[in-house]
Structure formats: structure tokens, C-alpha cells
Design an enzyme around this catalytic site. Sequence first.
Site, PDB file in Angstrom:
ATOM      1  N   ARG A  93       0.849  -1.210   0.000  1.00 42.65           N
ATOM      2  CA  ARG A  93       0.000   0.000   0.000  1.00 42.65           C
ATOM      3  C   ARG A  93       0.883   1.257   0.000  1.00 42.65           C
ATOM      4  NH1 ARG A  93      -4.108   1.485   5.081  1.00 42.65           N
ATOM      5  NH2 ARG A  93      -4.747   3.519   4.343  1.00 42.65           N
TER       6      ARG A  93
ATOM      7  N   ASN B 191       1.442   2.380  14.635  1.00 43.06           N
ATOM      8  CA  ASN B 191       0.544   1.402  13.996  1.00 43.06           C
ATOM      9  C   ASN B 191       0.736   1.288  12.476  1.00 43.06           C
ATOM     10  OD1 ASN B 191      -0.662   3.868  13.559  1.00 43.06           O
ATOM     11  ND2 ASN B 191      -2.741   3.190  14.022  1.00 43.06           N
ATOM     12  N   TYR B 192       1.286   2.318  11.864  1.00 47.06           N
ATOM     13  CA  TYR B 192       1.658   2.257  10.442  1.00 47.06           C
ATOM     14  C   TYR B 192       3.011   2.946  10.283  1.00 47.06           C
ATOM     15  CZ  TYR B 192      -3.186   1.147   9.008  1.00 47.06           C
ATOM     16  OH  TYR B 192      -4.410   0.570   8.822  1.00 47.06           O
TER      17      TYR B 192
ATOM     18  N   LYS C  89      11.295  11.281  12.006  1.00 46.20           N
ATOM     19  CA  LYS C  89      11.522  10.747  13.350  1.00 46.20           C
ATOM     20  C   LYS C  89      10.558   9.571  13.470  1.00 46.20           C
ATOM     21  CE  LYS C  89      12.091  10.185  17.851  1.00 46.20           C
ATOM     22  NZ  LYS C  89      11.327   8.939  17.926  1.00 46.20           N
TER      23      LYS C  89
ATOM     24  N   GLU D  50      -2.814  14.290  12.846  1.00 44.79           N
ATOM     25  CA  GLU D  50      -3.884  13.317  12.985  1.00 44.79           C
ATOM     26  C   GLU D  50      -3.717  12.674  14.342  1.00 44.79           C
ATOM     27  OE1 GLU D  50      -3.743   9.746  10.619  1.00 44.79           O
ATOM     28  OE2 GLU D  50      -5.299   8.950  11.913  1.00 44.79           O
TER      29      GLU D  50
ATOM     30  N   CYS E 252      -6.701   4.660  14.571  1.00 40.56           N
ATOM     31  CA  CYS E 252      -7.529   5.809  14.962  1.00 40.56           C
ATOM     32  C   CYS E 252      -8.892   5.696  14.316  1.00 40.56           C
ATOM     33  CB  CYS E 252      -6.919   7.136  14.551  1.00 40.56           C
ATOM     34  SG  CYS E 252      -5.269   7.075  14.031  1.00 40.56           S
TER      35      CYS E 252
HETATM   36  O1  G3P Z   1      -4.559   4.955  12.906  1.00 37.08           O
HETATM   37  C1  G3P Z   1      -4.231   5.771  11.890  1.00 37.08           C
HETATM   38  C2  G3P Z   1      -5.084   5.790  10.700  1.00 37.08           C
HETATM   39  O2  G3P Z   1      -4.658   6.711   9.806  1.00 37.08           O
HETATM   40  C3  G3P Z   1      -5.833   4.615  10.243  1.00 37.08           C
HETATM   41  O3  G3P Z   1      -5.718   4.280   8.916  1.00 37.08           O
HETATM   42  O4  G3P Z   1      -6.104   2.922   6.921  1.00 37.08           O
HETATM   43  O5  G3P Z   1      -6.405   1.907   9.167  1.00 37.08           O
HETATM   44  O6  G3P Z   1      -8.027   3.573   8.324  1.00 37.08           O
HETATM   45  P1  G3P Z   1      -6.605   3.106   8.295  1.00 37.08           P
END
Ligand code: G3P
Length: 516
Positions: free
Chosen positions: A105, A158-159, A181, A253, A325
Site C-alpha cells: 500500500r 501502527n503504520y 523521526k 492526525e 484511529c
Molecule cells: O490509525 C491511523 C489511521 O490513519 C488509520 O488508517 O487505513 O487503518 O483507516 P486506516
Amino acid sequence: DGEVYKYYADGEWKTSASGKSVSIINPTTRKPQFKVQACTQEEVNKVMEAAKVAQKLWARTPLWKRAELLHKAAAILKEHKSPIAECLVKEIAKPARDAVTEVVRSGDLVSYTAEEGVRVLGEGKFLVSDSFPGNERSKYCLSSKIPLGVVLAIPPFNYPVNLAVSKIAPALIAGNALVLKPPTQGAVAALHMIHCFHLAGFPKGLISAVTGKGSEIGDFLTMHPGVNCISFTGGDTGIAISKKAGMIPLQMELGGKDACIVLEDADLDLVAANIVKGGYSYRSILIFISCGNLEEVSTDFICWRLYSARFKFCLPFVHHSGQRCTAVKVVLIMDSIADVVIEKVKAKMAKLTVGPPEENCDITPVVTESSANFIEDLVMDAKEKGATFCQEYHREGNLIWPLLLDHVRPDMRIAWEEPFGPVLPVIRITNVEEGIHHCNASNFGLQGCIFTRDINKAIMISDAMETGTVQINSAPARGPDHFPFQGLKESGIGSQGITNSINMMTKIKSTVINLP
Ligand code: G3P
């Protein structure tokens, strides 16, 4: 063993003069997995100076050449998907298949950004003066987008790859230099991703990645006079950053408490599938089409991320034990249908596999022990205050079994706080206004979703919900990555999505020709 991963500055991999390192704990084994350099403030200063110099030349590099290098980096990133995914498995316990998806992705995101950039940045504006009262046609205004300078990117655990490139690619295509960072958990995956940009051949000093302790270089970076823009994704540290940062554009975000409002006329099977998908995980819905061949098909849910034929495959959405999120964080459901939906959700939850990321389990350990403790505190608070447990609470180390809490009331912490784990509260409502009220009373306003067959009602509720995005008949999600993505209130500042990020990382420059 014992190796400390180097940081990236001036086009080279370097060891910090501090002689210190930061350990990355594997969430599954709870043992140290990797170490990264603990960079010093002096090293940050050098990175900033190099970035400033490199940016001036980069801004003058033709746009098509900048795009070409990004396409190259995207291709290299995809080639490196396996080793990067292995890091994600070990550093953040992302299920192996989802870890690969994150890298692929990310490659797609970089390519799309390069394509979008040549168009968005290739256009300017031409204005004439006589459209404003009192003016003759004596001035021509030419305006175009110019880079901001040095962009500081701070992605979350998380990403660590995808939410890094969603900042890096727009910054670079727009002619900025980039300082990354990475999050501590996920730092090695992020460094490996940076290596792909290194291999693509970007100019020295233009991209750098500094690792280290927040206490040592966190504020120093975000308050650094050499930084011209900050793009941050994460928790409430973002609020602190926004208070301390200088007069520079911010893209933030932060958290979310994404509400799922369910009306009586909804498709209840669709609702149950999306509550499980949005709140917890997504069970073997793998349909990979590679070069036109259907390789693996499962019949559970139907939720797709479709890419253009050029990429020749389809990817499922990625879910990470509620650590998004955009996860469904509270279900607000009409009492009359709640029992039926909860039974359906429980049946689907029973099929979720729980265990190590290496085995591709749906639910894997949460990122740190302190996250698991925080989730447990929310669960215990709900227990004391009388929530109904649809399953028994079960935890082993950082692994928390998926849990649905019914009859949650507003006096319980979990009604408002985000667990960032596989625990989901259900609040029963007797009218839709109650649902909207709960959603809007939250400090957060990232996304929300509504389930109903009545499109008029859906639009009216969407208009009333104070969130950056409302999904109709599907769980919240950021992607596809070119969609606008933004949060209201404490969920963020500005808007993301590929086009918005490119625009946000530029400024308008005008030249006015005054005719004689
Ligand atoms: O947790 C961060 C966020 O941007 C989630 O992305 O692709 O899981 O909706 P996604």
C-alpha cells in the site's frame, strides 16, 4: 544480536556519537528485539543544516525528475516488502499478511503521489486585475505553488511505514527536504523503508531519519528553527507539539472515538460484519488477484481495496487488533435491534483467531505492556460500573482477547476514551438524536459511521455528526489513500489524503506584472 541500527543523515548510515541506544521490545515475546541509535541534539542540528542546503537544489530539480525518483523508490519499496514486513511483525506484532499489505500500500501511495504531484504542482493561476472593483486591466498576477522548506514527519507505531510515506512522498514531490523521526516501535521497519529511498538515489541530505529518546530529541526536533512544517500522526503528544511549535503549518492526525450509529432499518448482517471488521479485525478475507489469477478466496466479508489494473492485484483492508484511529470505538445502537445484532457480532467474534502475528492471527498482542494495562484499566472500570461482558475478559501478556461490552453507560471511561485495542463498548439508544449527541459530546471528531437503508436519513445524520468523515454503511477507514482524511476537535489539524498533503506542504507564490 547486539547490533544497533544506524540512523540516516547526509546520504549515509551513521552511528550516533552518544554511544547510546534505544531498545525495541517485541510485543509478542516482550523481549528486546532490536536497538536503534539514540541521536544527540548536535546530530539533529547537522541533519537540519544539511536538509536546508539540499532542499534549495531539490526545489530547482524539474518536477518530472522528482516524480521519476519517487516512482523508483516506490518500486524498490515493493521489492523489499518481505524484510520490511518481517520487521513490522517483530516490532508492532502486525499480522504477517497485513504487514506485507502495509508495505505494498505504501509503494502504491508513493507512486500515486508522484503522479498526482506532477498535475497538482504543474498548474498555476493567472489573474487579471480588472475583475476587482476600481481596477483597470493593468496588472497580471501569476501564482504557483512553492515548497515550504524542511518538513518534519512523525508517524505512529501502527503504520510506521505507510504513515511515514504518506508524509514523505508529498513533501518530496513538492520540493521539500524531509526529516523523519520514526516511532520507537516500528523504527527498524521505517529505517528499512528509508533505505529504499536511499537506493533510489535521492540527493544527499535531502532525506534523513533520526532515532532516539523523545526526552532527548523530541521537543528539540519539533521546536527546531530549521523545521518549516510538521506532519504528525499519533496520540495527544500532538496537542503538546501544536502548542510548542513555531509559526509553521501543522498537519496533525490524533486520536478518534469513531462512533457507529445503527438504525432500526439497517442491514443487520452488514452491521455485524462491519462492527467486527471495524472494531477488531478481519478474518481471512484474502482475495489476491495477481496478474489476473484468483489465488485465494474466502467467503466471509466482502470489503475490498481495489487498485487500478496497472497494479494487478487487490488488497484487503488492514486491521490491527483495534489499534487504528479509524477503528470503530463505540457502537450506538437502537435498543430494539441491539440483542439481534449483538448475537450476530458474538458469533463472528467467536471465529476470530487470537495469537502471534507470525501465524497471521486476527488478534495479536497490543504494542506495549503499558497499552495492555491501559486497556485493562478501561475494562475494569466498566466492570465495576456494571457493563455486561459478552465474553470473558482474558489477557496473556500483551495479548488481549476480543471483548464486546454491552449496556455501557456514559459514566464509564470506555464510553469516551479510546482503548486502542480489541475492546468495544456498546451503548443502547432509543432515538437517533441520542446517538448524535453522544458522538458530538466526544472531544474527538475523526470519523463515524451510520447504518441505515434510508439515504436521506443517512445524509441528515452525517451532516449532524461533528467528525471529519462519515461513512454510510461501512466501518470507518482512512483509505483509499487519495481521499481527504481529517479530524475535527482534538482529532487533528488540517486535512490529509494525497492531494491535500501535497497542497499543505506548499505555499502560494505570486508574481505580479504591472503593465505600463
Ligand atoms: O490509525 C491511523 C489511521 O490513519 C488509520 O488508517 O487505513 O487503518 O483507516 P486506516
